[in-house]
Design an enzyme around this catalytic site. Structure first.
Site, short mmCIF file in Angstrom:
data_model
loop_
_atom_site.label_atom_id
_atom_site.label_comp_id
_atom_site.label_asym_id
_atom_site.label_seq_id
_atom_site.Cartn_x
_atom_site.Cartn_y
_atom_site.Cartn_z
N ASP A 217 42.04 38.91 36.12
CA ASP A 217 43.08 38.13 35.44
C ASP A 217 43.40 38.71 34.06
O ASP A 217 44.56 38.86 33.68
CB ASP A 217 42.63 36.67 35.27
CG ASP A 217 42.25 36.04 36.58
OD1 ASP A 217 42.55 36.64 37.62
OD2 ASP A 217 41.65 34.95 36.57
N LYS B 286 38.47 25.56 37.97
CA LYS B 286 37.36 26.51 38.16
C LYS B 286 36.10 26.07 37.44
O LYS B 286 35.00 26.26 37.91
CB LYS B 286 37.80 27.85 37.57
CG LYS B 286 37.92 28.93 38.56
CD LYS B 286 38.21 30.31 38.03
CE LYS B 286 38.42 30.57 36.60
NZ LYS B 286 39.31 31.62 36.22
N GLU C 264 41.18 39.28 46.94
CA GLU C 264 40.71 38.03 46.32
C GLU C 264 39.20 37.91 46.41
O GLU C 264 38.60 38.22 47.45
CB GLU C 264 41.38 36.86 47.06
CG GLU C 264 41.90 35.78 46.17
CD GLU C 264 42.99 36.26 45.21
OE1 GLU C 264 42.67 36.58 44.05
OE2 GLU C 264 44.16 36.29 45.63
C1 GLA Z 1 39.83 33.77 39.52
C2 GLA Z 1 38.96 34.69 38.66
C3 GLA Z 1 39.20 36.15 39.00
C4 GLA Z 1 39.08 36.39 40.51
C5 GLA Z 1 39.90 35.37 41.29
C6 GLA Z 1 39.69 35.48 42.77
O1 GLA Z 1 41.16 33.96 39.22
O2 GLA Z 1 39.21 34.46 37.30
O3 GLA Z 1 38.31 36.96 38.27
O4 GLA Z 1 37.75 36.38 40.90
O5 GLA Z 1 39.61 34.04 40.89
O6 GLA Z 1 40.12 36.70 43.25
#
Ligand code: GLA
Length: 531
Positions: free
Chosen positions: A220, A268, A62
């Site tokens: 993702d 986010k 992560e």
């Molecule tokens: C979000 C972002 C990913 C990654 C995760 C944390 O999902 O979109 O790119 O950085 O957080 O691992």
């Protein structure tokens, strides 16, 4: 014999005509029939095709993808579905099956003059509207058409669109990437592109969320596009994007991952300046300081145009270290060598970042041998962030240790031991997941009390390993549970978390919050019509 993971061949985004090729855990024909009816109701015609892309759960790794370290996610069956019929008015009509998300229509601009290639739509990133995600996919697909396929002076094709999603929003299961991938794929198809490689689709989707001001990594989108039924994915970002699907080892009790949503919304975009983007900036500044201390030049190739902790590792080894024949060489991905290098990196990060309570801008500037103005100019002006102290110690140590845990996890999955003793394997995998959560909580500060509590309850009830998944700050957690213990863990979470925090929570909400998800297939186009 250690099992090998097969390299992915050139993989095209598939087109399927039967829902059974997409969904195994549940029958989705009712959902599709309703959507086809709704489409007819709104637009008075049938969709020409459906584009869909799934969410993902990350097993481990992560907040390291934007530093270019490898991660281990898998696509899930929950997805975003986009039904499309083309129109010749150049208009995009967007309707969401969920009435909470209002409709929007706009006409695309022609955007084929040399200064404006592929920019068919402008995105107002100050608005938090669901249609912005569609626009991101639309935009990158048109940029791809104009720049990569070199299709110019062709009017962009309009689309009548109905969107439906089963990936919960702001829950860490990557609904935004799933939506953007589905939107980009739909746009390509509507404009006559029926063959696109998974790599191309993933790459265009990776840059797309930056149009909304979030500088996420590529995990993702890669998981959503490359997902494969019954397979987890080993996603590498350097030296180039590579997704390698692999099966879990055969054990006497199957490996089961339970996903538990904390129901704490983690947006986010809205919190980027103090949460997500701040972390991206902190790890970049940490990389720059390490490079400065060890006098190595690192490529400025991160999503925000700065150096990465991966870049520092490579530069350091080129300059100083490497065992035997590997001296001075780039890491070729070999797991044991990677583990060795990451051990060294963790040591360096601990040595260099001695201020465990953080660095003010002035202190960070001093570490870099520059003025505060120069620090702002170079590192803080492009991406708005707010902080009192930059947490360089915690961020850098987390990234290197988490990247190491990914390799350890992968090794366990690929070489589970001759007797495949599931208890030992589950225990070892679980330990790594628990350590990951602890690091995300203590060093990366991206957990929250609710996620910590869920993990504690699950562990007490028999989860081998529990951790937050995705960006954190709320959202989902993932738990490695033996299949015969799943119900017990679910019951404990319902009684001690959900019913306490959300008295009166409905049964269907609970069912959605707690799911065992099998690895599912990635992005595809469905052309089978009404099922
Ligand atoms: C979000 C972002 C990913 C990654 C995760 C944390 O999902 O979109 O790119 O950085 O957080 O691992």
């Amino acid at each position: 014999m250690p099992r090998k993971i097969m390299s992915a061949e050139i993989d095209l985004v598939p087109e399927v005509s039967s829902l059974s090729e997409i969904y195994v855990s549940s029958d989705q024909s009712g959902r599709y029939r309703t959507l086809f009816d709704e489409f007819d109701h709104y637009y008075g015609k049938a969709p020409e095709f459906v584009s869909r892309s799934p969410g993902r759960v990350n097993l481990i790794g992560e907040h390291i993808d934007y530093c270019y370290f490898s991660v281990l996610p898998m696509a899930i069956e929950q997805d975003i579905v986009v039904l499309v019929c083309t129109n010749d008015s150049g208009t995009i009509n967007l309707i969401n099956s969920n009435a909470k998300f209002g409709p929007e229509s706009f006409v695309m601009s022609a955007a084929d003059d040399d200064n404006n290639i592929g920019n068919v739509v402008s995105i107002d990133r100050s608005l938090t509207t669901w249609t912005n995600y569609f626009k991101c996919g639309l935009l990158v697909a048109h940029q791809y058409l104009a720049i990569v396929i070199k299709r110019r002076h062709v009017a962009p094709v309009g689309m009548d669109v109905l969107v439906d999603g089963t990936v919960p929003a702001a829950a860490g299961l990557s609904s935004s990437a799933a939506f953007i991938c589905a939107a980009a794929l739909a746009t390509l198809r509507a404009n006559g592109v029926t063959t696109v490689s998974k790599e191309e689709l993933a790459k265009m989707a990776i840059v797309s969320e930056r149009h909304l001001g979030v500088y996420s990594g590529g995990m993702d989108q890669s998981a959503s596009v490359f997902g494969k039924r019954d397979h987890a994915l080993y996603v590498q970002f350097q030296p180039k994007l590579k997704c390698t699907p692999f099966k879990f080892p055969k054990t006497d009790r199957p490996l089961t991952f339970l996903i538990a949503n904390s129901l704490v919304k983690a947006n986010k975009h809205e919190t980027a300046p103090v949460n997500y983007n701040l972390r991206v900036v902190e790890v970049s500044i940490a990389a720059e300081i390490l490079a400065h201390k060890y006098s190595v030049a690192i490529p400025q190739d991160s999503g925000i145009g700065m150096g990465t902790l991966w870049g520092f590792m490579e530069a350091y080894y080129k300059e100083y270290e490497g065992a035997g024949a590997r001296r001075g060489q780039a890491w070729d991905g070999e797991v044991v060598e990677g583990m060795r290098r990451l051990h060294t990196m963790t040591g360096l990060a601990r040595t260099v970042f001695v201020q465990t309570d953080g660095y003010t801008a002035a202190e960070a500037a001093e570490e870099l041998g520059m003025t505060v103005d120069e620090l702002h100019e170079r590192f803080l002006s492009k991406t708005p962030v707010r902080f009192e102290k930059l947490q360089l110690h915690g961020r850098a140590v987390h990234v290197y240790e988490e990247a190491l845990r990914v390799l350890q996890y992968l090794r366990l999955l690929l070489e589970p031991g001759v007797d495949s003793d599931s208890d030992k394997l589950f225990h070892d995998l679980g330990q790594l997941m628990n350590q990951s959560h602890e690091s995300l909580r203590g060093l990366f500060n991206c957990s929250c009390p609710e996620l910590d509590e869920i993990c504690a309850i699950a562990r007490r009830t028999g989860s081998y390993g529990s951790r937050l998944t995705g960006a954190g700050f709320g959202g989902c957690s993932v738990h490695l549970v033996a299949s015969d213990k799943v119900q017990e863990v679910k019951d404990a979470l319902i009684e001690n978390y959900y019913r306490v925090k959300f008295p009166g929570i409905a049964d269907d909400a609970l069912e959605e919050a707690l799911v065992v998800s099998k690895p599912g297939i990635g992005s595809l186009v469905y052309t089978g019509g009404v099922p």
